[in-house]
Design a protein around this motif. Structure first.
Motif, PDB file in Angstrom:
ATOM      1  N   HIS A   9       0.826  -1.203   0.000  1.00 47.60           N
ATOM      2  CA  HIS A   9       0.000   0.000   0.000  1.00 47.60           C
ATOM      3  C   HIS A   9       0.870   1.267   0.000  1.00 47.60           C
ATOM      4  O   HIS A   9       0.490   2.279  -0.591  1.00 47.60           O
ATOM      5  CB  HIS A   9      -0.948  -0.012   1.201  1.00 47.60           C
ATOM      6  N   GLY A  10       2.041   1.165   0.654  1.00 36.70           N
ATOM      7  CA  GLY A  10       2.979   2.296   0.663  1.00 36.70           C
ATOM      8  C   GLY A  10       3.477   2.603  -0.741  1.00 36.70           C
ATOM      9  O   GLY A  10       3.589   3.769  -1.125  1.00 36.70           O
ATOM     10  N   PHE A  51       1.865   1.899  -3.493  1.00 34.96           N
ATOM     11  CA  PHE A  51       0.713   2.476  -4.198  1.00 34.96           C
ATOM     12  C   PHE A  51       0.577   3.961  -3.860  1.00 34.96           C
ATOM     13  O   PHE A  51       0.430   4.805  -4.758  1.00 34.96           O
ATOM     14  CB  PHE A  51      -0.571   1.723  -3.826  1.00 34.96           C
ATOM     15  N   ALA A  52       0.657   4.268  -2.558  1.00 38.91           N
ATOM     16  CA  ALA A  52       0.504   5.660  -2.110  1.00 38.91           C
ATOM     17  C   ALA A  52       1.587   6.549  -2.716  1.00 38.91           C
ATOM     18  O   ALA A  52       1.302   7.661  -3.166  1.00 38.91           O
ATOM     19  CB  ALA A  52       0.553   5.722  -0.582  1.00 38.91           C
ATOM     20  N   SER A  53       2.820   6.031  -2.750  1.00 42.65           N
ATOM     21  CA  SER A  53       3.941   6.806  -3.296  1.00 42.65           C
ATOM     22  C   SER A  53       3.699   7.108  -4.785  1.00 42.65           C
ATOM     23  O   SER A  53       3.853   8.246  -5.232  1.00 42.65           O
ATOM     24  CB  SER A  53       5.228   6.010  -3.104  1.00 42.65           C
ATOM     25  N   LEU A  89       0.828   7.029  -6.329  1.00 42.70           N
ATOM     26  CA  LEU A  89      -0.378   7.859  -6.464  1.00 42.70           C
ATOM     27  C   LEU A  89      -0.008   9.343  -6.347  1.00 42.70           C
ATOM     28  O   LEU A  89      -0.440  10.174  -7.159  1.00 42.70           O
ATOM     29  CB  LEU A  89      -1.394   7.480  -5.378  1.00 42.70           C
ATOM     30  N   LEU A  90       0.830   9.667  -5.349  1.00 38.02           N
ATOM     31  CA  LEU A  90       1.230  11.065  -5.155  1.00 38.02           C
ATOM     32  C   LEU A  90       2.040  11.572  -6.346  1.00 38.02           C
ATOM     33  O   LEU A  90       1.873  12.713  -6.771  1.00 38.02           O
ATOM     34  CB  LEU A  90       2.028  11.213  -3.852  1.00 38.02           C
ATOM     35  N   LEU A  92       2.440  15.435  -7.030  1.00 40.07           N
ATOM     36  CA  LEU A  92       2.907  15.908  -5.728  1.00 40.07           C
ATOM     37  C   LEU A  92       4.272  15.284  -5.448  1.00 40.07           C
ATOM     38  O   LEU A  92       4.380  14.111  -5.081  1.00 40.07           O
ATOM     39  CB  LEU A  92       1.908  15.519  -4.629  1.00 40.07           C
TER      40      LEU A  92
END
Lengths: 111, 446
Positions: free
Chosen positions: A94-95, A97-99, A101-102, A107
């Motif tokens: 998930h980390g 994915f989050a990275s 995604l940003l 961002l």
């Protein structure tokens, strides 16, 4: 990105300078330069989707087997490895994915 | 190399102490975990099948417990009243709450903002996540355990990101974490001493008074420093105290390259110990760890908040193993909060690259002061429990509880707003500077 913007701005200013001196120039080369598509940084959409799908599948698997998971993970003793390792595993998937995604959202940290 | 060897030797020498330490407080004693299979209202007993045991254990219903309160065929946590006799039930809590869409959304949102705060100031989140989980229906011990298990992967991701940005000092983080774990052990001993002498109400009062005093004092100091920093354009300088302490050349000296500090271990270690002691007492060691690293060790707010994530990761991992052995982690809650906080922590971490040092201090002080109000609202209740003031009316107790809970939410909201605004302003400013620089360079070339 900034390099490209710089290059394009240079092209524009050079064009102005040359036209002001009235010198002959090769129109074909300039046309090529003008029509050159703007550089866009590669966004990791594929990676984001891959890790997003993996993360979603992991969450789905966990919640579909909610009863079994909650029962096994709270038995105590060496079973402590289950929640700790699961948290580790989810943080990687998930980390990631989050990275991504940003990054896809534009961002990013200031360089 | 010598310094590294010193750190390793310290770790080895203190292993025996660390082995019995818990990060964030010990798992509770006098709590049983299992499934009730039968209840006898006439005899006032209930049979429970405990986890890991095949036999049934018979428990007596305490004064406040009725037969209807005993839920069958669901995993429960049973608190025992040791003063009333052996195996007397004091309280029963259902261990796993039913997950509804509202609760899932609440966990995701709280996780996201809590993560944002952690990524930005290095600590925080726990002070609001645990009460939030409890208000959504989780028993206290499960809420603390699940929060701890979410804390270490979040801190790991945040620490990695900020290390990549060149902000986290791994060596300082390691020294702080090891000493903080020992500090936790000392904190627990003090807590036990107070519990034995003044009982539960005395312990609650002690925790609250320490919490409010430390947070008000440190929070006000950090706020004043942040206000000073916001007025000047100069780079943040180490405090006068830190500069004087760095001049003490007492063996063994430790050099922290990222923090750009050379200081005696005799200064660094007490900061870690105090952080741990407060972590055991008020469960938010970061609120003293980060100011300690800034004002005593002399690191910048940026490096201190990033290094605190390293400390949180090590202490969180240790605490999670302890709570996991007690079997109290609700992995569903942990992972739902983690879903939001892993995004939040990375967003907060990248946000630090766009803001000045004082902004981190400003957010930290705002959170500390509002959280102090939250805990301060609980003090009258504890004073009444100790008969130091007259008993409070029910409406008053309810009102104070509401103030306490909503102050926490306000702290989270204020932090979220300040961080978001600062980040957006920083990003816009960085973009404008970049554009101006590009145009300037282009003009120079031409």
């Amino acid at each position: 990105m900034s390099q490209n913007v710089q290059l394009q701005t240079q092209l524009t200013s050079q064009k102005k300078k040359r036209s002001s001196t009235g010198q002959q120039k090769s129109t074909a080369t300039e046309l090529d330069k003008r029509t050159q598509p703007a550089f866009t940084p590669k966004r990791p959409v594929g990676k984001m989707l891959l890790f997003g799908a993996l993360s979603l599948a992991a969450y789905g698997f966990l919640f579909f087997n909610e009863a079994l998971v909650t029962k096994t993970f709270t038995l105590g003793g060496w079973h402590a490895a289950f929640p700790v390792m699961t948290a580790f595993l989810f943080s990687f998937v998930h980390g990631a994915f989050a990275s991504n995604l940003l990054t896809v959202l534009g961002l990013e940290a200031k360089k | 190399m010598k310094k590294l060897l010193f750190v390793l030797l310290t770790v080895l020498a203190l292993t025996s102490l660390v082995c019995t330490a818990y990060a964030g407080g010990p798992p509770p004693k006098n709590v049983l975990k299992g499934v009730f299979v039968q209840v006898d209202a006439k005899a006032g007993t209930a049979s429970i099948k405990l986890d890991g045991h095949e036999d049934l254990k018979v428990l007596s219903l305490g004064e406040a417990i009725k037969a209807e309160d005993v839920t069958l065929d669901k995993k429960v946590l049973v608190s025992l009243d040791t003063h009333a006799g052996p195996n007397v039930i004091k309280d029963i809590s259902i261990m796993f709450m039913d997950m509804t869409v509202t609760k899932i959304c609440a966990f995701l949102v709280i996780g996201l903002i809590g993560g944002l705060l952690s990524g930005f100031i290095g600590s925080g989140g726990a002070f609001v996540l645990t009460p939030a989980m409890m208000s959504l229906g989780a028993p206290g011990a499960v809420a603390v355990a699940s929060n701890m298990c979410h804390k270490f992967p979040k801190a790991m991701v945040g620490a990695y990101k900020r290390w990549k940005y060149g902000q986290a000092d791994l060596k300082l983080g390691l020294v702080m974490a090891v000493t903080a774990i020992i500090g936790v052990q000392i904190g627990i001993k003090i807590q036990k001493f107070i519990l034995d002498h003044w009982g539960n109400a005395g312990s609650n009062l002690y925790v609250s008074v320490v919490f409010v005093c430390v947070l008000l004092f440190v929070g006000a100091y950090v706020l004043m420093d942040a206000m000073k920093g916001s007025k000047g354009n100069a780079e943040a300088k180490p405090s006068k105290l830190a500069i004087s302490l760095q001049k003490i050349n007492l063996w063994p000296m430790m050099e922290f390259k990222v923090a750009q500090v050379r200081i005696s271990a005799w200064i660094t270690i007490p900061v870690g110990l105090l952080t741990g002691m407060l972590a055991a007492t008020i469960a938010v060691g970061g609120f003293i760890g980060v100011p300690g690293m800034i004002y005593v060790v002399g690191a910048s707010a940026l490096v201190s908040s990033a290094t605190e994530l390293v400390v949180a990761f090590i202490m969180g991992a240790w605490g999670s193993i302890q709570w996991g052995i007690s079997g109290l982690i609700d992995i569903r809650m942990t992972l739902l909060i983690l879903a939001g906080s892993l995004i939040g922590v990375q967003l907060g971490a990248l946000g630090t690259t766009y803001v000045k040092d004082y902004m981190i201090k400003l957010v930290m002080s705002a959170v500390m002061l509002i959280v102090a109000v939250s805990r301060g609202a609980k003090i009258p209740g504890y004073l009444a429990d100790l008969n130091l003031i007259p008993q409070l009316k029910e409406s008053m107790v309810f009102g104070l509880d509401q103030i306490s809970f909503w102050a926490l939410m306000a702290a989270l909201a204020v932090a979220g707003i300040i961080i978001s605004v600062a980040m957006i302003k920083g990003m816009l400013q960085a973009n404008a500077e970049k554009q101006a620089q590009v145009v300037g360079e282009a003009v120079n070339h031409s």
